[in-house]
Design a protein around this motif. Structure first.
Motif, PDB file in Angstrom:
ATOM      1  N   ILE A 297      28.761  81.104  18.135  1.00 41.63           N
ATOM      2  CA  ILE A 297      27.250  81.858  18.457  1.00 41.63           C
ATOM      3  C   ILE A 297      26.257  82.804  17.331  1.00 41.63           C
ATOM      4  O   ILE A 297      27.261  83.538  17.386  1.00 41.63           O
ATOM      5  N   ALA A 298      25.046  82.452  17.034  1.00 45.53           N
ATOM      6  CA  ALA A 298      24.476  82.858  15.948  1.00 45.53           C
ATOM      7  C   ALA A 298      23.299  84.101  16.839  1.00 45.53           C
ATOM      8  O   ALA A 298      23.405  83.815  17.863  1.00 45.53           O
ATOM      9  N   GLY A 299      23.209  84.767  15.909  1.00 47.22           N
ATOM     10  CA  GLY A 299      22.013  85.347  16.565  1.00 47.22           C
ATOM     11  C   GLY A 299      21.403  87.351  15.387  1.00 47.22           C
ATOM     12  O   GLY A 299      23.544  86.888  14.615  1.00 47.22           O
ATOM     13  N   VAL A 300      20.681  87.743  15.331  1.00 47.59           N
ATOM     14  CA  VAL A 300      21.000  88.468  14.651  1.00 47.59           C
ATOM     15  C   VAL A 300      21.992  90.126  15.483  1.00 47.59           C
ATOM     16  O   VAL A 300      21.768  89.953  16.759  1.00 47.59           O
ATOM     17  N   SER A 301      22.423  90.635  15.149  1.00 49.27           N
ATOM     18  CA  SER A 301      23.385  91.658  15.260  1.00 49.27           C
ATOM     19  C   SER A 301      22.221  92.877  17.029  1.00 49.27           C
ATOM     20  O   SER A 301      20.719  92.681  16.276  1.00 49.27           O
ATOM     21  N   GLY A 302      22.781  92.819  17.922  1.00 48.46           N
ATOM     22  CA  GLY A 302      22.437  93.709  18.481  1.00 48.46           C
ATOM     23  C   GLY A 302      21.509  93.139  19.384  1.00 48.46           C
ATOM     24  O   GLY A 302      20.893  93.361  20.503  1.00 48.46           O
ATOM     25  N   ASN A 303      21.762  91.622  19.472  1.00 48.46           N
ATOM     26  CA  ASN A 303      21.724  90.357  20.930  1.00 48.46           C
ATOM     27  C   ASN A 303      22.146  90.389  22.046  1.00 48.46           C
ATOM     28  O   ASN A 303      22.477  89.791  22.849  1.00 48.46           O
ATOM     29  N   GLY A 304      22.710  91.714  22.083  1.00 49.12           N
ATOM     30  CA  GLY A 304      23.977  90.666  23.373  1.00 49.12           C
ATOM     31  C   GLY A 304      25.435  90.946  22.775  1.00 49.12           C
ATOM     32  O   GLY A 304      26.391  90.940  23.303  1.00 49.12           O
ATOM     33  N   GLU A 428      51.696  81.114  19.796  1.00 51.68           N
ATOM     34  CA  GLU A 428      50.740  80.323  21.148  1.00 51.68           C
ATOM     35  C   GLU A 428      49.683  80.405  21.365  1.00 51.68           C
ATOM     36  O   GLU A 428      49.377  81.208  21.831  1.00 51.68           O
ATOM     37  N   VAL A 429      47.898  79.858  20.912  1.00 49.46           N
ATOM     38  CA  VAL A 429      46.392  80.563  21.117  1.00 49.46           C
ATOM     39  C   VAL A 429      46.311  79.347  21.848  1.00 49.46           C
ATOM     40  O   VAL A 429      46.088  77.985  21.413  1.00 49.46           O
ATOM     41  N   ASP A 430      46.059  79.780  23.640  1.00 52.67           N
ATOM     42  CA  ASP A 430      44.815  79.034  23.868  1.00 52.67           C
ATOM     43  C   ASP A 430      43.504  79.187  23.772  1.00 52.67           C
ATOM     44  O   ASP A 430      42.186  78.296  23.732  1.00 52.67           O
ATOM     45  N   ILE A 431      42.991  80.883  23.759  1.00 52.87           N
ATOM     46  CA  ILE A 431      41.904  80.865  23.933  1.00 52.87           C
ATOM     47  C   ILE A 431      41.899  81.950  22.724  1.00 52.87           C
ATOM     48  O   ILE A 431      42.596  83.388  22.458  1.00 52.87           O
ATOM     49  N   LEU A 432      40.838  81.832  22.025  1.00 47.91           N
ATOM     50  CA  LEU A 432      40.768  82.860  20.502  1.00 47.91           C
ATOM     51  C   LEU A 432      39.292  83.580  20.570  1.00 47.91           C
ATOM     52  O   LEU A 432      38.132  82.445  20.606  1.00 47.91           O
ATOM     53  N   ILE A 433      39.007  84.409  20.783  1.00 48.27           N
ATOM     54  CA  ILE A 433      37.691  85.632  20.753  1.00 48.27           C
ATOM     55  C   ILE A 433      37.676  86.250  19.492  1.00 48.27           C
ATOM     56  O   ILE A 433      38.335  87.026  19.418  1.00 48.27           O
ATOM     57  N   VAL A 434      37.016  85.330  18.608  1.00 48.92           N
ATOM     58  CA  VAL A 434      36.873  85.917  17.137  1.00 48.92           C
ATOM     59  C   VAL A 434      34.741  86.934  17.320  1.00 48.92           C
ATOM     60  O   VAL A 434      33.960  85.999  17.730  1.00 48.92           O
ATOM     61  N   ALA A 435      35.060  87.523  16.259  1.00 46.64           N
ATOM     62  CA  ALA A 435      34.048  88.180  16.204  1.00 46.64           C
ATOM     63  C   ALA A 435      33.299  88.570  14.525  1.00 46.64           C
ATOM     64  O   ALA A 435      34.339  89.504  14.233  1.00 46.64           O
ATOM     65  N   ASN A 436      33.231  88.142  13.145  1.00 48.37           N
ATOM     66  CA  ASN A 436      32.191  89.010  12.542  1.00 48.37           C
ATOM     67  C   ASN A 436      33.552  88.631  11.767  1.00 48.37           C
ATOM     68  O   ASN A 436      34.064  89.647  11.201  1.00 48.37           O
ATOM     69  N   PRO A 437      34.835  88.089  11.836  1.00 47.92           N
ATOM     70  CA  PRO A 437      36.017  87.809  10.986  1.00 47.92           C
ATOM     71  C   PRO A 437      35.954  88.429   9.509  1.00 47.92           C
ATOM     72  O   PRO A 437      36.927  88.420   9.107  1.00 47.92           O
ATOM     73  N   LEU A 465      33.462  81.834  18.884  1.00 47.29           N
ATOM     74  CA  LEU A 465      32.685  82.769  17.505  1.00 47.29           C
ATOM     75  C   LEU A 465      32.087  82.977  17.934  1.00 47.29           C
ATOM     76  O   LEU A 465      30.763  82.942  17.673  1.00 47.29           O
ATOM     77  N   VAL A 466      31.600  84.615  17.301  1.00 46.85           N
ATOM     78  CA  VAL A 466      30.388  85.347  17.626  1.00 46.85           C
ATOM     79  C   VAL A 466      30.404  85.338  15.738  1.00 46.85           C
ATOM     80  O   VAL A 466      30.686  86.308  15.729  1.00 46.85           O
ATOM     81  N   SER A 467      28.897  85.223  14.953  1.00 47.44           N
ATOM     82  CA  SER A 467      28.757  85.785  14.078  1.00 47.44           C
ATOM     83  C   SER A 467      27.589  85.924  13.262  1.00 47.44           C
ATOM     84  O   SER A 467      26.557  84.680  14.012  1.00 47.44           O
TER      85      SER A 467
END
Lengths: 520, 372
Positions: A297-304, A428-437, A465-467
């Motif tokens: 998920i791309a985007g400038v920060s501050g868009n939710g 073991e990982v099924d769902i991974l939620i990542v932000a600006n790692p 992946l949000v970045s």
């Protein structure tokens, strides 16, 4: 004694044999840097190479232990940012320093040092208008800063320095929050001004593309030392990068294996949430995430984006919609995190993922402390087993720490993130939620961390992946969506798009992405 | 510093001389000790300004607090409620809450135990059943009272420091209202009180001493709470939530329940102290219950760095100061507020010393300047 003299024309600046230590850590070791008048100079180096320390010494935030500084060939001494300002050295920081609730004009006027007790706004305004006539950028002076786009804010930051008659501009990664088009515009104008010898620019950057396109000279630091300088137009990006990272060589992108996507895993339907001020920051957002794929998920920060991650990780309540995992409704509780094997690498780990004062081993145990083997009978924990497990993972994930008992706040950023990785990705990982790692991390850490996330995907995890870093989005993602103003665009395959197109969407020229049916 | 070869990406770090856990322990002892020493010096200046002899003051503290078996027992007697009220501050502090509600919980707990004793005494219940019921009632009432502050904090966003302090005022007012009103014993002429407990309804002394069982109970509870906070998943979760609420949420921990439970435990401790004040000291509930034990407990917990075990010796220290108060008043002709001045000075120096954590160069574990 500071000798005050003002140059209204581009000055040259030099540092000679500058050194600075923090404790036993030599952050700068005999660094000499030469920026000619009217040049657009790039300062390159990995995180931790000493770039920030060097410019902070120039700006008077730190006092160098040794070395000299010269402006236009004359030696100067800078003890505080005020001295720097008086000498015409100004800096644009990575993060905005404008006051959001004031207008652009008010921000400019209050930045002055000689601001009177009572401000005659009418005459100030006339003078500002006259000043703006001479400026290469247009910024709406009456607009409240919080309503300006990132690009406009960055322009205003630069205008502020020129307004204060600062002609040696230090820019610290000025484009990290901008879209490629905005970045090109601003750097282009600065380049022209430098060419006309109106300003001298020193820019800290990580982006070779920008350095190649706009800078005329560069200096590279590595581990606090000067390793080279040259003509930016002659040296190519590969050579620059090998100077930056030494013999390590270019980092190969993480290997992407073919995966079987056996059905959707994470599904968001009409998700909405409110921000801290009670405004809707995510509205009616739907997405589907399959196993074995990374949705970027791309985007400038501050868009939710942050709010979306907070909803998924239980830090912010849902105000509408539903989250489903494998078709079952999902609430972000500890039990469900374990049941559905949901893990996360939140942004700013010091704020969202670790307890700074607790030890590395304890931080590693956050997921496992209430389960055997650490859990014994009657809710008692075995700190020996916790420590043991911590030591194993410290080794396995290559975490540099003096001891498993050291408070995690004593670790560097890369090692903090590795600690979080060790905790979240060791099972073991099924769902991974990542932000600006990888925000603010050095090359080696970035390679490690992206590799681990990719490994996770290859093993069949569904990764969100949000970045803010478009390069990261393109390197990692199978599909890309853009988030702007709390809404998300339909995902497109990474192979079917390019950075320019996504950049345009990010900038918000996007009737087609805001409205329209969602993925499904 | 010689740089490692370029291929090694590891950042060189130095080994601290001691492991971080011992360093933290030393730091947590050295700084409060230093603060105590500093406050003793400041207080000596204060005494000198008044024309009094500081050395004589501290020797009287020694005489009145620890020198004889009588003074030791006096000290222990006063330390007993301070252990419990100290714990009442220390436990919620672990989860990042600053609660000033112990005084209120103590007062209401004491009152509740005195009131519930009345029907049991009149009904001829056996004492072995009655006393535990009184104690449990005191804990339940105290726990609910302070738990309310925790609930308000978590579910309504009310600042827990303010609400618990205001709840204390309400508690004292309720106690006065009831003791001077409906529950006033007609026999209490000088000081409005509830019906006195019968002689066999009193908690006795630990055999061979004149110190009541509240002290032993306080020691046991301190040990239990230490285990709870340091060795159980509850305590670990509370430390995560106290250290970084957002991280605790991201781990899916039930932060609201943890907060309310910590507050309820705190209130139960203070309520139990109230029970012992009623059943072992006063024999009835009256205005003497509001004797500032709840507030001194804050100081105790601070000096003990919120460690349940360290609360015990610190409570003894403050017990000794309180025990020697009368002697100092008589011998040095100083008002009894002198001890409050000393306590205040200790508190301010302690709060100031908080800023020293992580800054003592010889105790530093951090690799300074690691991020540039």
């Amino acid at each position: 004694m500071t000798k005050i003299f003002k140059t209204f024309r581009a000055p040259s600046l030099e540092t000679l044999h500058m050194s600075k230590s923090f404790g036993r850590n030599k952050a700068l070791d005999d660094v000499s840097l030469k920026v000619a008048a009217g040049s657009f100079h790039a300062l390159l180096g990995e995180n931790g190479a000493g770039k920030s320390t060097l410019v902070k010494c120039m700006m008077g935030f730190y006092e160098a232990d040794a070395g000299q500084m010269m402006i236009d060939g004359q030696e100067i001494r800078i003890h505080s940012p005020r001295d720097a300002q008086a000498l015409g050295i100004g800096m644009v920081y990575q993060h905005f320093t404008l006051v959001p609730c004031l207008t652009a004009a008010e921000n400019l006027v209050i930045s002055r040092r000689d601001i009177p007790m009572v401000i005659n706004w009418k005459s100030e305004r006339q003078r500002l208008d006259a000043f703006m006539e001479t400026m290469p950028f247009r910024v709406r002076l009456d607009a409240q800063v919080s309503t300006l786009s990132a690009g406009e804010k960055q322009k205003l930051e630069i205008i502020k320095l020129l307004y204060l008659d600062q002609r040696f501009l230090i820019l610290d990664e000025p484009t990290s929050v901008l879209t490629p088009a905005e970045a090109d515009e601003i750097l282009g104008v600065l380049g022209e001004m430098a060419l006309r010898r109106e300003v001298t620019v020193l820019m800290i950057s990580h982006k070779f593309r920008e350095v190649k396109a706009f800078c005329d000279s560069f200096t590279v630091l590595r581990r606090g030392r000067f390793v080279g300088a040259g003509d930016a137009r002659r040296v190519n990006a590969a050579e620059m990068s090998s100077m930056m990272i030494g013999d390590v060589g270019m980092r190969p992108p993480a290997t992407r294996l073919k995966t079987i996507q056996d059905g959707p895993k994470l599904e968001l339907r009409g998700v909405s949430t409110l921000g801290d001020e009670g405004r809707r920051v995510v509205s009616d957002l739907s997405l589907k995430l399959c196993s074995g794929e990374i949705l970027g998920i791309a985007g400038v920060s501050g868009n939710g984006q942050s709010a979306l991650i907070e909803v998924l990780s239980g830090q912010r309540p849902l105000s509408g919609g539903e989250i489903k995992i494998n078709g079952a409704p999902f609430e972000p509780t500890r039990r469900n995190f374990d049941r559905f094997k949901v893990f996360g690498l939140p942004e700013e780990p010091m704020r969202n993922a670790v307890v700074p004062r607790m030890s590395v081993a304890e931080n590693i145990a956050f997921r496992s402390f209430d389960k055997p083997p650490v859990l014994k009978r009657f809710g008692l924990m075995s700190s020996a087993r916790m420590r043991q497990r911590g030591m194993e993972l410290i080794q396995q994930f290559n975490i540099h720490t003096s001891s498993p008992d050291a408070p995690i706040e004593t670790l560097s950023g890369g090692n903090v993130q590795r600690t979080v990785l060790a905790r979240e990705l060791s099972g073991e990982v099924d769902i991974l939620i990542v932000a600006n790692p990888c925000f603010g991390l050095d090359f080696a850490s970035v390679a490690d961390i992206r590799g681990k996330i990719m490994e996770c995907r290859n093993r069949g995890a569904a990764v969100l992946l949000v970045s803010e870093d478009l390069d990261e989005i393109f390197e990692m993602s199978d599909k890309i969506s853009v988030m702007s103003a709390g809404k998300i665009s339909d995902p497109v395959s990474t192979l079917a798009t390019d950075a320019m197109r996504i950049g345009k969407q990010i900038a918000g020229q996007t009737d087609e992405i805001v409205a329209g049916p969602q993925a499904e | 510093m010689s740089l490692p070869s370029a291929s090694s990406v590891a950042r060189p770090h130095r080994k601290p001389r001691l492991d971080p856990r011992s360093l933290a322990l030393i730091e947590a002892s050295v700084i409060p000790m230093g603060a105590l020493l500093a406050s003793a010096l400041i207080f000596s200046l204060f005494l000198l300004m008044l024309g009094k002899d500081p050395i004589r003051f501290f020797s009287l503290v020694w005489t009145g607090g620890v020198a004889s078996s009588f003074s030791i027992q006096n000290t222990l007697q006063r330390a007993a409620p301070l252990i419990l009220t100290g714990l009442a501050f220390a436990v919620p502090a672990r989860i990042g809450m600053t609660l000033l509600g112990a005084e209120g919980a103590l007062v209401l707990g004491g009152l509740a135990s005195a009131l519930i004793a009345i029907p049991m005494m009149l009904g001829g219940w056996p004492v072995w059943l009655g006393l535990p019921i009184m104690a449990l009632t005191a804990m339940a009432v105290g726990g609910a009272w302070v738990g309310l502050a925790g609930w308000l904090r978590h579910y309504r966003g009310v600042n827990e420091t303010i609400s618990s302090l205001l709840l204390t005022y309400i508690a004292v007012a309720i106690m006065n209202f009831l003791v001077e009103g409906v529950f006033r014993d007609p026999g209490s002429t000088n000081k409005a009180s509830t019906m006195p407990l019968g002689p066999d309804w009193r908690v006795g002394d630990i055999p061979g001493t004149s110190v009541h069982w509240g002290l032993a109970t306080g020691l046991i509870i301190a040990a239990l709470l230490w285990v709870l906070m340091e060795r159980t998943t509850f305590g670990f979760s509370a430390r995560i939530a106290g250290g970084n609420l957002r991280a605790a949420q991201a781990q899916g921990l039930p932060v609201g329940r943890l907060a309310v439970a910590s507050c309820a435990i705190a209130g139960a401790c203070a309520g139990l102290a109230g029970f012992f004040e009623v059943a072992a000291v006063h024999g009835q509930a009256n205005a003497s219950l509001a004797a500032q034990y709840g507030f001194t407990g804050i100081l105790v917990a601070f000096l003990a760095r919120q460690n349940p075990l360290a609360v015990v010796p610190v409570a003894f220290l403050f017990g000794a100061l309180a025990a020697s108060g009368g002697l100092i008043q008589r011998r040095m002709e100083m008002p009894d507020a002198t001890m409050l001045v000393l306590q205040g000075i200790i508190f301010v120096t302690l709060l100031t010393s908080e800023s020293l954590y992580g800054r003592l160069p010889f105790l530093s574990v951090s690799q300074a300047g690691d991020r540039t």
